[in-house]
Design a protein around this motif. Sequence first.
Motif: not given
Length: 78
Positions: A53-57
């Motif tokens: 997902d967006a910005e997931e690390k």
Amino acid sequence: MFNPDDRGNNHHKNCDGYKTEKFPYLFYYEDAVDAWVPVPAEIAMIISTTSLDAEEKISIEFKRVDLTDEEYAAMPED
């Protein structure tokens, strides 16, 4: 799976050094199989932007294992 013959060898296949010399191989920990797995030639085989997902690390553990060509070739495919 990575073919050890693709990276070249320092010894002729009939040489004693070919069977005993260890080479570094890179492995990563695969949670899905709960095991260390050889790193594929392309990192996209491990992770891609569609699986995040967006910005997931995420974190991926890597380790070096020194093996002879025979030891590496004898590893199971799965």
